[in-house]
Design an enzyme around this catalytic site. Structure first.
Site, short mmCIF file in Angstrom:
data_model
loop_
_atom_site.label_atom_id
_atom_site.label_comp_id
_atom_site.label_asym_id
_atom_site.label_seq_id
_atom_site.Cartn_x
_atom_site.Cartn_y
_atom_site.Cartn_z
N GLY A 310 35.66 51.83 33.82
CA GLY A 310 36.12 51.61 33.19
C GLY A 310 35.33 50.49 32.25
O GLY A 310 34.31 50.19 34.22
N GLY A 312 35.64 46.64 30.24
CA GLY A 312 35.66 45.74 29.46
C GLY A 312 35.45 44.34 29.06
O GLY A 312 34.73 44.45 29.47
N GLY A 313 36.31 43.68 28.51
CA GLY A 313 35.25 42.28 28.57
C GLY A 313 35.67 41.16 29.28
O GLY A 313 34.86 40.16 29.88
N GLY A 315 35.00 42.58 32.52
CA GLY A 315 33.80 43.31 33.42
C GLY A 315 33.85 44.99 33.06
O GLY A 315 34.33 44.83 32.41
N VAL A 317 35.00 48.04 36.04
CA VAL A 317 35.48 48.35 36.51
C VAL A 317 35.07 49.82 37.83
O VAL A 317 34.79 50.99 36.78
CB VAL A 317 37.04 48.86 36.61
CG1 VAL A 317 37.55 49.60 38.11
CG2 VAL A 317 37.32 47.95 36.41
N ASP A 428 50.59 39.12 29.60
CA ASP A 428 49.66 39.85 29.35
C ASP A 428 50.22 41.38 28.85
O ASP A 428 49.40 42.66 30.07
CB ASP A 428 47.99 40.31 29.73
CG ASP A 428 47.30 40.92 28.71
OD1 ASP A 428 47.88 40.75 28.23
OD2 ASP A 428 46.27 40.74 29.33
#
Length: 609
Positions: A310, A312-313, A315, A317, A428
């Protein structure tokens, strides 16, 4: 100051280009190329399709082929590629792309063109026009090297093509057969293995203009003559132009370099501060259970970051494997992101957690500017992929399984609030941060925004809002709704629960019925009126589960924190029967219908995120 400097650069650039725009007719006939590095084309030549007809002299038309090469067409249908145009000496250098110009010679009528062949060599007779005959001969007649052979035409095995002047008979044609006659072609073009050919032209006479650095154009008063003119703009003053251009480029590069050095210094100092904070934190955290890995270990575990799971903002994975063949998920954090707080939050929070419904932190890496977190690997990825699955995707969870998942998430949040030494507020909670193992057991992940506080603390200080829009509790955005506390996670869980039941985002403008755009309000109104939920549920038992999850979700999203249950109460409601639950107050009532438990300021002071 920067604006003034770039204004100065623009002024210099304008000076380098010239003193003003060229007249329209000259601009239409400006020198252009088929491609970068190709010959520059201007009067007496013109490029078909790119120059108007008046820009070139008759017979001096060039074109661009599909490879963006410059092409010269000679009568009747001979096409040669242009290598170079010498405007001063009025000579054009051409070549055949296949290095077999002899194949095109039967079509050549040089007398109908403005060009004269030039050998560009010491053999004066090469530029003479002559008549030739091509013969196909068997190799029985070949003794030694025959200078008259044309290899590129000799395609038949055991035979070769040779040429001879038609004016006299070759004495060695016993084993040859005549193939074709060629008339009035330059002798130098018949000679094989010549790579380049040269043509001169005498009219129009522009060489003297070009030698003086001026342009050449037809003389309006003399139809057969030409005249020189000063070229405006980019063709004027080459030395001055080069000097000014050099100054502009040099100044630009200098300023760019200084800005780059300043930015790198800033990033370096920021990173050093982040490293210092992390090292201090890790020094105080030596008793932590998770293992510490070097960056070399991280690359080995992930097989040089081979399989990405994956992005995302935060980093990227990657999937990895430990030495005992245990699969892990490695989150490599972005460099220079924040100053270390996210890393400290994640390790500091998850290092204290040991619960079946919370992702386990296996280890971490803080090697210089490289930071990574190593988690247990969960093959079914996030809950988001199942409840928001696109049409046609085979991602379906039954209501029984959704109930189990909801209960597991609730128990995990209750553990964070009550089961640790310090209360951990996640801030979150959303479907993307709920991961599923091979048995679809939920695990809460991503503690980058988490805060730790004592269990006796009823409110948490916060300088800025944190979380994801759509799941953030009202009090996190404005203190007029109450203090930020563990009840903020309860609100986020309620929004997640309603999305699980609805199988869609709570706000969905694509639905056909406008009343269903905001799902929580729509489903509350139906329950309040005793109507069916309007979802495709055939089983009565599943209908009870859907109602129970919906009622619990509506209790959790009450506008004021004091009206929301604790996570312990939420777990009890989820474990109980739907018939024992009461409908919560309407959280979507208008301002006039609201009855807050304490006076509030209607002019809400918003805390910026």
């Amino acid at each position: 100051m920067v604006i003034v400097f770039f204004h100065f650069l623009l002024v210099l650039s304008a000076a380098a280009v010239g003193h003003g725009p060229a007249p329209p007719d000259q601009d239409d006939c400006r020198a252009i190329r088929c491609k970068r590095g190709g010959p520059l084309v201007h009067y007496p030549f013109r490029l078909k399709g790119r120059h108007p007809d008046h820009c070139g002299s008759p017979g001096f038309h060039l074109s661009c082929n599909n490879k963006e090469q410059t092409v010269l067409e000679l009568p009747v249908s001979v096409k040669l590629l242009v290598k170079r145009i010498d405007y001063v000496n009025q000579r054009i250098q051409v070549y055949d792309e296949d290095r077999c110009v002899q194949r095109q010679l039967p079509n050549l009528t040089l007398s109908d063109s403005p060009y004269m062949f030039s050998s560009y060599q010491n053999y004066y007779y090469h530029d003479e026009l002559g008549n030739f005959t091509l013969f196909e001969c068997s190799d029985k007649n070949q003794s030694g090297h025959d200078n008259h052979m044309i290899p590129c035409l000799s395609k038949r095995l055991g035979f070769y093509i040779k040429y001879t002047d038609s004016d006299y008979a070759d004495s060695d044609l016993l084993y040859c057969g005549k193939t074709i006659d060629i008339f009035e072609v330059p002798r130098g073009m018949v000679i094989p293995n010549q790579k380049y050919f040269y043509f001169n032209w005498s009219k129009p006479e522009c060489g003297s203009c070009e030698a003086k650095g001026q342009g050449c154009r037809p003389n309006n008063t003399n139809a057969s003559g030409t005249e020189c003119y000063d070229i405006p703009g980019e063709h004027k003053g080459p030395r001055t132009r080069l000097m000014i251009s050099g100054l502009v480029i040099g100044a630009f590069l200098l300023v760019t370099s200084l800005i780059g050095l300043f930015w790198l210094h800033h990033l370096h100092e920021k990173e050093k501060e982040g490293q210092r904070k992390i090292e201090q934190f890790l020094e105080d955290y030596k008793a932590l259970k998770p293992s510490r890995y070097s960056y070399a270990d991280i690359k080995r575990i992930t097989y040089q970051f081979k399989e990405k799971l994956g992005q995302g903002g935060y980093g990227t994975v990657y999937k990895g494997t430990l030495s005992n063949d245990v699969s892990v998920a490695v989150k490599v954090l972005n460099n220079f992101k924040g100053n270390g707080e996210e890393f400290i939050n994640e390790v500091g929070s998850m290092g204290r957690i040991h619960h079946v419904n919370v992702t386990r932190l296996v280890g971490f890496c803080a090697d210089g500017c490289n930071r990574a977190l190593v988690y247990e690997y969960l093959p079914n990825e996030s809950l988001e992929k199942f409840i928001f699955a696109a049409k046609g995707e085979n991602r379906f969870l039954s209501l029984d399984k959704l109930q189990d998942i909801a209960l597991g998430i609730a128990k995990g949040i209750e553990y964070l609030h009550q089961g640790c030494e310090q209360r951990i507020l996640h801030f979150d909670i959303k479907p993307h941060n709920i991961l599923l193992d091979q048995n679809f057991n939920p695990k809460i992940s991503d503690f980058g925004l988490a805060k730790l506080c004592s269990k006796e603390q009823s409110a948490v200080s916060m300088t800025a809002a944190r979380g994801t829009m759509g799941y953030i509790a009202p009090e996190v955005l404005s203190r007029n709704f109450g203090n930020v506390s563990y009840k903020s996670d309860v609100y986020s869980f309620g929004m997640l629960l309603l999305e699980m039941v609805g199988g869609r985002k709570n706000i969905d403008v694509t639905v056909p019925n406008m009343s269903q755009v905001y799902f929580p309000e729509w489903v509350y109104n139906r329950l309040d009126k005793g109507e069916e939920l309007g979802m495709s549920i055939e089983d009565e038992e599943h209908d009870k589960i859907a109602k129970k999850l919906t009622i619990v979700g509506l209790w959790c999203i009450q506008w004021y924190p004091v009206d929301r249950p604790s996570m312990k109460d939420v777990v009890q409601m989820l474990e109980g029967e739907a018939e024992n639950l009461t409908m919560p107050p309407n959280p979507f009532a208008s301002k006039d219908e609201m009855k807050p438990r304490k006076p509030i300021n209607r002019e809400l002071a918003t805390i910026s995120e």
